[in-house]
Design a protein around this motif. Structure first.
Motif, mmCIF file in Angstrom:
data_model
loop_
_atom_site.group_PDB
_atom_site.id
_atom_site.type_symbol
_atom_site.label_atom_id
_atom_site.label_comp_id
_atom_site.label_asym_id
_atom_site.label_seq_id
_atom_site.Cartn_x
_atom_site.Cartn_y
_atom_site.Cartn_z
ATOM 1 N N THR A 96 18.608 -5.195 34.072
ATOM 2 C CA THR A 96 19.115 -4.012 34.768
ATOM 3 C C THR A 96 20.447 -3.512 34.220
ATOM 4 O O THR A 96 20.679 -2.305 34.156
ATOM 5 C CB THR A 96 19.223 -4.288 36.273
ATOM 6 O OG1 THR A 96 19.872 -5.539 36.494
ATOM 7 C CG2 THR A 96 17.831 -4.335 36.912
ATOM 8 N N LEU A 97 21.342 -4.405 33.806
ATOM 9 C CA LEU A 97 22.602 -3.962 33.214
ATOM 10 C C LEU A 97 22.343 -3.252 31.889
ATOM 11 O O LEU A 97 22.954 -2.217 31.589
ATOM 12 C CB LEU A 97 23.551 -5.148 33.024
ATOM 13 C CG LEU A 97 24.874 -4.876 32.317
ATOM 14 C CD1 LEU A 97 25.625 -3.709 32.972
ATOM 15 C CD2 LEU A 97 25.745 -6.130 32.314
ATOM 16 N N ARG A 131 30.680 -6.660 29.225
ATOM 17 C CA ARG A 131 29.655 -5.621 29.308
ATOM 18 C C ARG A 131 29.975 -4.612 30.410
ATOM 19 O O ARG A 131 29.844 -3.399 30.225
ATOM 20 C CB ARG A 131 28.280 -6.253 29.548
ATOM 21 C CG ARG A 131 27.681 -6.913 28.315
ATOM 22 C CD ARG A 131 26.402 -7.648 28.644
ATOM 23 N NE ARG A 131 26.650 -8.906 29.344
ATOM 24 C CZ ARG A 131 25.729 -9.584 30.016
ATOM 25 N NH1 ARG A 131 24.485 -9.114 30.102
ATOM 26 N NH2 ARG A 131 26.031 -10.725 30.597
ATOM 27 N N VAL A 132 30.383 -5.118 31.562
ATOM 28 C CA VAL A 132 30.684 -4.227 32.684
ATOM 29 C C VAL A 132 31.878 -3.334 32.365
ATOM 30 O O VAL A 132 31.918 -2.153 32.751
ATOM 31 C CB VAL A 132 30.931 -5.046 33.971
ATOM 32 C CG1 VAL A 132 31.452 -4.153 35.100
ATOM 33 C CG2 VAL A 132 29.640 -5.728 34.417
ATOM 34 N N ALA A 133 32.855 -3.855 31.649
ATOM 35 C CA ALA A 133 34.044 -3.073 31.297
ATOM 36 C C ALA A 133 33.671 -1.832 30.497
ATOM 37 O O ALA A 133 34.351 -0.788 30.578
ATOM 38 C CB ALA A 133 35.026 -3.935 30.520
ATOM 39 N N SER A 174 20.787 -14.247 41.055
ATOM 40 C CA SER A 174 20.883 -13.502 39.806
ATOM 41 C C SER A 174 22.310 -13.372 39.310
ATOM 42 O O SER A 174 23.246 -13.233 40.107
ATOM 43 C CB SER A 174 20.285 -12.096 40.008
ATOM 44 O OG SER A 174 20.503 -11.280 38.886
ATOM 45 N N GLY A 175 22.455 -13.367 37.985
ATOM 46 C CA GLY A 175 23.730 -13.028 37.375
ATOM 47 C C GLY A 175 23.922 -11.522 37.281
ATOM 48 O O GLY A 175 24.921 -11.056 36.740
ATOM 49 N N GLY A 176 22.968 -10.776 37.807
ATOM 50 C CA GLY A 176 23.055 -9.322 37.855
ATOM 51 C C GLY A 176 23.822 -8.856 39.072
ATOM 52 O O GLY A 176 24.788 -9.487 39.489
ATOM 53 N N PHE A 177 23.361 -7.768 39.676
ATOM 54 C CA PHE A 177 24.141 -7.134 40.732
ATOM 55 C C PHE A 177 23.379 -7.043 42.048
ATOM 56 O O PHE A 177 22.160 -6.858 42.070
ATOM 57 C CB PHE A 177 24.563 -5.725 40.287
ATOM 58 C CG PHE A 177 25.257 -5.717 38.953
ATOM 59 C CD1 PHE A 177 26.385 -6.484 38.742
ATOM 60 C CD2 PHE A 177 24.752 -4.960 37.901
ATOM 61 C CE1 PHE A 177 27.020 -6.490 37.517
ATOM 62 C CE2 PHE A 177 25.381 -4.963 36.661
ATOM 63 C CZ PHE A 177 26.526 -5.735 36.473
ATOM 64 N N THR A 178 24.135 -7.129 43.148
ATOM 65 C CA THR A 178 23.539 -7.093 44.479
ATOM 66 C C THR A 178 22.816 -5.772 44.745
ATOM 67 O O THR A 178 21.868 -5.744 45.540
ATOM 68 C CB THR A 178 24.610 -7.302 45.566
ATOM 69 O OG1 THR A 178 25.688 -6.365 45.363
ATOM 70 C CG2 THR A 178 25.175 -8.715 45.509
ATOM 71 N N TYR A 179 23.240 -4.699 44.097
ATOM 72 C CA TYR A 179 22.548 -3.419 44.272
ATOM 73 C C TYR A 179 21.066 -3.580 43.981
ATOM 74 O O TYR A 179 20.209 -3.028 44.693
ATOM 75 C CB TYR A 179 23.147 -2.359 43.337
ATOM 76 C CG TYR A 179 22.493 -0.999 43.452
ATOM 77 C CD1 TYR A 179 22.996 -0.034 44.318
ATOM 78 C CD2 TYR A 179 21.351 -0.668 42.708
ATOM 79 C CE1 TYR A 179 22.391 1.210 44.436
ATOM 80 C CE2 TYR A 179 20.738 0.569 42.827
ATOM 81 C CZ TYR A 179 21.265 1.503 43.686
ATOM 82 O OH TYR A 179 20.659 2.737 43.819
ATOM 83 N N PHE A 180 20.753 -4.358 42.939
ATOM 84 C CA PHE A 180 19.360 -4.546 42.545
ATOM 85 C C PHE A 180 18.706 -5.711 43.287
ATOM 86 O O PHE A 180 17.538 -5.605 43.674
ATOM 87 C CB PHE A 180 19.271 -4.763 41.038
ATOM 88 C CG PHE A 180 19.765 -3.597 40.235
ATOM 89 C CD1 PHE A 180 19.042 -2.414 40.160
ATOM 90 C CD2 PHE A 180 20.985 -3.669 39.565
ATOM 91 C CE1 PHE A 180 19.498 -1.328 39.429
ATOM 92 C CE2 PHE A 180 21.458 -2.597 38.831
ATOM 93 C CZ PHE A 180 20.720 -1.415 38.762
ATOM 94 N N THR A 181 19.414 -6.824 43.475
ATOM 95 C CA THR A 181 18.782 -7.966 44.136
ATOM 96 C C THR A 181 18.394 -7.638 45.576
ATOM 97 O O THR A 181 17.381 -8.130 46.070
ATOM 98 C CB THR A 181 19.682 -9.209 44.110
ATOM 99 O OG1 THR A 181 20.949 -8.913 44.709
ATOM 100 C CG2 THR A 181 19.873 -9.726 42.699
ATOM 101 N N ALA A 182 19.190 -6.806 46.257
ATOM 102 C CA ALA A 182 18.845 -6.433 47.636
ATOM 103 C C ALA A 182 17.509 -5.691 47.664
ATOM 104 O O ALA A 182 16.662 -5.942 48.539
ATOM 105 C CB ALA A 182 19.946 -5.560 48.233
ATOM 106 N N ARG A 183 17.305 -4.817 46.704
ATOM 107 C CA ARG A 183 16.083 -4.015 46.676
ATOM 108 C C ARG A 183 14.883 -4.824 46.180
ATOM 109 O O ARG A 183 13.789 -4.740 46.738
ATOM 110 C CB ARG A 183 16.320 -2.773 45.801
ATOM 111 C CG ARG A 183 17.256 -1.765 46.458
ATOM 112 C CD ARG A 183 17.902 -0.787 45.473
ATOM 113 N NE ARG A 183 18.694 0.220 46.179
ATOM 114 C CZ ARG A 183 19.889 -0.010 46.716
ATOM 115 N NH1 ARG A 183 20.452 -1.204 46.621
ATOM 116 N NH2 ARG A 183 20.526 0.949 47.352
#
Length: 297
Positions: A96-97, A131-133, A174-183
């Motif tokens: 997702t990132l 990466r996020v920066a 996940s090492g990703g983001f809560t925006y995606f894990t919630a969905r």
């Protein structure tokens, strides 16, 4: 004495599990008795002795280019009561990132860092922050745009809902983001989800290029596995962990059944139980569930 079960799972969209392939596998691992069909043409169980572990590399070599996964599990405690799963390139087909970066025109640069991180060449926390920066100042609508492209991997919903139907606790970690894990968690039916929190500007219009610290990485995934098992009064041997990247290695190694799912080379080198060809349905077959017991979406 039978102590293990060899589960053969074919990529059902590409091939069929034939009697000759089943016989070949039985001979190599010194299988005992007849194979139990879990899904006609797709998956079978073959009882075998503990020495089968030593023959697993030979079996993989003999299967060659056949799109068939051999997975060994212990007879005792085969069905797991806790599922801890990675999200990107595991439950979903996406990174997702990387998708967000691609939409912003930064795809190649971010994807290259992701690939090195997932293969264990870079520290996960440092690589995530880097990466996020690169996304600093970009519109927060990138999250929604990336979400529109997210695709669940085949068998994801069945894996979660079947295990839940049989009493297991399920967690998306996940090492990703809560925006995606919630969905994704809601789509699949996970009991809970854990990930990194991506910071937005005060008006929520842009990305700040930062995430909440400390970063949820490999050590946190392992800690969550142990914490969840303790809270359920279960040994970690009763847990199934599944993932594809280097940041999943600690939890995969600690769980009673750690499955490397279409994993990076560093993971395949370290984790014996692998799904390289078939779908997430294999994680249910490896626990002895027949297809008739699957709870679909």
């Amino acid at each position: 004495m039978t102590s293990l079960v060899l589960t053969l799972v074919a990529q059902r969209e590409a091939t069929v599990l034939t009697p000759s392939t089943i016989a070949l596998a039985r001979d190599i691992v010194s299988g005992m008795g007849e194979a139990t069909v879990l899904s006609a043409g797709e998956a079978v169980d073959i009882p075998c002795p503990a020495t089968a572990w030593d023959r697993l590399p030979d079996l993989r070599e003999a299967l060659g280019t056949q799109q068939v996964d051999p997975i060994l599990t212990s007879v005792e405690g085969r069905r797991k009561m806790l599922l801890v799963s990675d999200m990107d390139s595991t439950i979903v087909a996406n990174e997702t990132l990387d998708d967000m970066a691609r939409l912003a025109g930064l795809g190649d640069k971010v994807a290259a860092i992701t690939a090195r991180s997932m293969n264990g060449e870079l520290d996960f926390a440092s690589s995530l922050n880097e990466r996020v920066a690169l996304l600093r100042g970009l519109p927060a609508t990138l999250l929604e745009q990336a979400w529109a492209d997210v695709t669940l991997n085949t068998g994801a919903v069945a894996l979660v809902r079947t295990m839940k139907a049989h009493g297991a606790r399920t967690a998306l970690v996940s090492g990703g983001f809560t925006y995606f894990t919630a969905r994704v968690g809601a789509l699949c039916g996970f009991d809970e989800h854990h990930a990194n929190t991506l910071h937005l500007s005060d008006d929520s219009a842009t990305l700040t290029g930062t995430v909440e610290q400390p970063v949820l990485g490999p050590d946190t995934k392992l800690r969550l596995l142990n914490t969840l098992a303790d809270s359920l009064k279960l040994p970690v041997s009763a847990a199934l962990a599944i993932g594809d990247g280097a940041n999943d290695l600690p939890m995969l190694g600690a769980a009673g059944l750690g499955l490397a799912f279409h994993a990076k080379p560093v993971v395949r080198h370290s984790i014996a139980s692998q799904i390289n060809h078939s779908s997430l349905r294999a994680a249910l077959f490896a626990q002895g569930y027949p297809a008739s017991a699957f709870v679909e979406g």
